[in-house]
Design a protein around this motif. Sequence first.
Motif, short mmCIF file in Angstrom:
data_model
loop_
_atom_site.label_atom_id
_atom_site.label_comp_id
_atom_site.label_asym_id
_atom_site.label_seq_id
_atom_site.Cartn_x
_atom_site.Cartn_y
_atom_site.Cartn_z
N MET A 1 55.88 29.93 32.97
CA MET A 1 54.47 30.29 32.87
C MET A 1 53.68 29.47 33.89
SD MET A 1 54.86 32.46 30.48
CE MET A 1 53.27 32.89 29.79
N SER A 2 52.59 30.07 34.45
CA SER A 2 51.88 29.46 35.56
C SER A 2 50.39 29.38 35.30
CB SER A 2 52.11 30.28 36.85
OG SER A 2 53.48 30.40 37.15
N VAL A 3 49.77 28.42 35.97
CA VAL A 3 48.32 28.34 36.04
C VAL A 3 47.92 28.84 37.42
CG1 VAL A 3 46.35 26.78 36.08
CG2 VAL A 3 48.19 26.41 34.43
N LEU A 4 46.99 29.78 37.50
CA LEU A 4 46.58 30.37 38.78
C LEU A 4 45.11 30.10 39.05
CD1 LEU A 4 48.22 33.94 38.52
CD2 LEU A 4 49.28 31.78 39.21
N TRP A 5 44.81 29.91 40.34
CA TRP A 5 43.42 29.85 40.79
C TRP A 5 43.26 30.79 41.96
CZ3 TRP A 5 40.92 27.03 45.13
CH2 TRP A 5 39.50 27.13 45.07
N VAL A 6 42.27 31.69 41.86
CA VAL A 6 41.97 32.63 42.94
C VAL A 6 40.71 32.16 43.64
CG1 VAL A 6 41.45 35.01 43.54
CG2 VAL A 6 43.00 34.53 41.63
N ASP A 7 40.84 31.86 44.92
CA ASP A 7 39.69 31.45 45.74
C ASP A 7 39.11 32.69 46.40
OD1 ASP A 7 37.86 30.37 47.46
OD2 ASP A 7 39.31 29.32 48.72
N ALA A 8 38.03 33.20 45.81
CA ALA A 8 37.37 34.41 46.33
C ALA A 8 36.10 34.07 47.08
CB ALA A 8 37.06 35.37 45.18
N SER A 9 36.05 32.87 47.65
CA SER A 9 34.85 32.42 48.36
C SER A 9 34.64 33.15 49.68
CB SER A 9 34.92 30.91 48.62
OG SER A 9 36.05 30.58 49.42
N SER A 10 35.63 33.93 50.12
CA SER A 10 35.47 34.78 51.31
C SER A 10 35.54 36.25 50.94
CB SER A 10 36.55 34.45 52.35
OG SER A 10 36.39 33.14 52.84
N GLY A 11 35.46 36.56 49.63
CA GLY A 11 35.51 37.94 49.19
C GLY A 11 36.85 38.29 48.57
N LEU A 132 54.18 36.56 37.80
CA LEU A 132 53.93 35.12 37.82
C LEU A 132 53.81 34.55 36.42
CD1 LEU A 132 51.39 34.88 40.78
CD2 LEU A 132 53.78 34.14 40.78
N GLY A 133 53.58 35.39 35.40
CA GLY A 133 53.51 34.93 34.02
C GLY A 133 52.42 33.90 33.79
N ALA A 134 51.23 34.20 34.24
CA ALA A 134 50.14 33.23 34.18
C ALA A 134 49.68 32.97 32.76
CB ALA A 134 48.97 33.71 35.03
N THR A 135 49.48 31.70 32.42
CA THR A 135 48.84 31.34 31.16
C THR A 135 47.33 31.30 31.32
OG1 THR A 135 49.08 28.99 31.71
CG2 THR A 135 50.80 30.00 30.36
N SER A 136 46.84 31.12 32.55
CA SER A 136 45.41 31.18 32.81
C SER A 136 45.20 31.63 34.25
CB SER A 136 44.72 29.83 32.57
OG SER A 136 45.11 28.89 33.57
N VAL A 137 44.11 32.36 34.47
CA VAL A 137 43.72 32.80 35.81
C VAL A 137 42.25 32.46 35.98
CG1 VAL A 137 43.50 34.72 37.43
CG2 VAL A 137 45.38 34.71 35.77
N THR A 138 41.99 31.41 36.75
CA THR A 138 40.61 31.01 37.03
C THR A 138 40.22 31.57 38.40
OG1 THR A 138 40.93 28.97 35.78
CG2 THR A 138 39.04 29.06 37.26
N VAL A 139 39.01 32.13 38.49
CA VAL A 139 38.53 32.72 39.74
C VAL A 139 37.26 32.00 40.17
CG1 VAL A 139 37.75 34.83 40.88
CG2 VAL A 139 39.50 34.96 39.10
N SER A 140 37.19 31.66 41.44
CA SER A 140 35.99 31.01 41.98
C SER A 140 34.82 31.98 41.98
CB SER A 140 36.27 30.55 43.42
OG SER A 140 36.23 31.67 44.29
N PRO A 141 33.57 31.48 42.17
CA PRO A 141 32.47 32.40 42.41
C PRO A 141 32.82 33.35 43.56
CG PRO A 141 31.62 30.20 42.03
CD PRO A 141 33.12 30.07 42.10
N VAL A 142 32.45 34.62 43.42
CA VAL A 142 32.89 35.66 44.34
C VAL A 142 31.84 35.90 45.43
CG1 VAL A 142 33.67 38.05 44.54
CG2 VAL A 142 34.15 36.74 42.45
N ALA A 143 32.26 35.80 46.69
CA ALA A 143 31.38 36.17 47.80
C ALA A 143 31.36 37.68 47.94
CB ALA A 143 31.87 35.52 49.09
N VAL A 144 30.18 38.28 47.96
CA VAL A 144 30.08 39.74 47.98
C VAL A 144 29.59 40.29 49.32
CG1 VAL A 144 29.73 39.93 45.51
CG2 VAL A 144 27.75 39.68 47.00
N GLY A 145 28.98 39.43 50.15
CA GLY A 145 28.49 39.89 51.44
C GLY A 145 27.04 40.34 51.38
#
Length: 396
Positions: A1-11, A132-145
């Motif tokens: 099981m995995s901890v994931l972070w998605v960096d969406a600071s560029s969209g 990936l079997g994520a136990t958590s998925v954290t997402v950064s604030p999302v850049a929308v343009g």
Amino acid sequence: MSVLWVDASSGASGDMLLGALVGAGVPVEVMQSAIDAVAPEPIALRVEAVRRGGLAATRVHVDVAESHHHRTWRDVRALLGDADLAVAVFQRLAVAEATVHGTTPDEVHFHEVGALDAIADVVGVCAGFAHLGATSVTVSPVAVGSGTIQAAHGTLPVPPPAVAELLRGVPSYAGDVPMELCTPTGAALLTTLATGWGPQPAMSVEEIGVGAGGRDPDGHANVVRLFVGGGFEAGSARTSTADTTGAGPLLLECNVDDLDPRVWPAVIAALLEAGASDAWLTPILMKKGRPAHTLSALVDGEHATGVRTAIFQQTSTIGLREQPLTKHALEREFASVDVGGQTISVKLARHDGTVVNAQPEYDDVAGAAAVLDRPVADVLAEATALARQFLIGTVL
């Protein structure tokens, strides 16, 4: 099981997330196999190493034959079958499109969103995250343009109306370049997959995937980053009074005013079966005086996706509110007492090692009352009195 972070600071977009997954070590065959299982026409994923804004990145091309078939949500749902996570993503898209165009989800024609490449993006990304079997998925604030784009309905502002609708209640901002940075597919995927929002959580990073978008504008790295690792606790030992894991609890809620009340017990049971640690109803009064209920579910990050899906499947709601919580839970253990020869379990709760609560289990009490042919209230009172022996300082 995995901890994931998605960096969406560029969209974010579907193909960018595909690239990030491949870059983080998900075999492209995993995603291709999932796509093949639902695609009505041949679709192929092709991986390319590229550079975006000077960064090495992975781009995943979705190769399809030209198709002008505009599919409704009903059409797409039939294609996806029992791919629950992908169904949830497309349902979000359908609800958002219906809201901004003033129609119903079943009548939405997805246009670009319903094309084969978008189906591939959604199914492939969902398969990758499941792998990936994520136990958590954290997402950064999302850049929308910012600025404008050309779409099927003409010139639209950025963020496009569907993206703005999908990101209601989600941290987002314009970003540093006047272009579309977050697509409807990307927004739907992030809001479905996320168990929380914010900066990188406490984690031991093992893999980093950098997924590339199709464009490479000057001064902007058009990428999504995916961090994959294991969570760790703050400090050398877990405390007894607080949940300090990287995947904190979430509160999911929705207001429902058009569901037959006889269905609610089955709804609650389905949420608990899907992994909710608790679920409950609160009577409310909505606008125009309509009686309704707020459905609430408490769930950890590992089970959040399944509980979201269960809510959408079991109720008539078309949207959810979600917020992370800090939960303080006492250490628990079980003991037992004897009432008339019947064993009744007692749940004990400790604070800093001291038992502060001792409660008989009601199901055991009811069962004992039936065997002994005594009122439940009498058996409960006797079991409660006996349970006091477990409280420190109690004199029997």
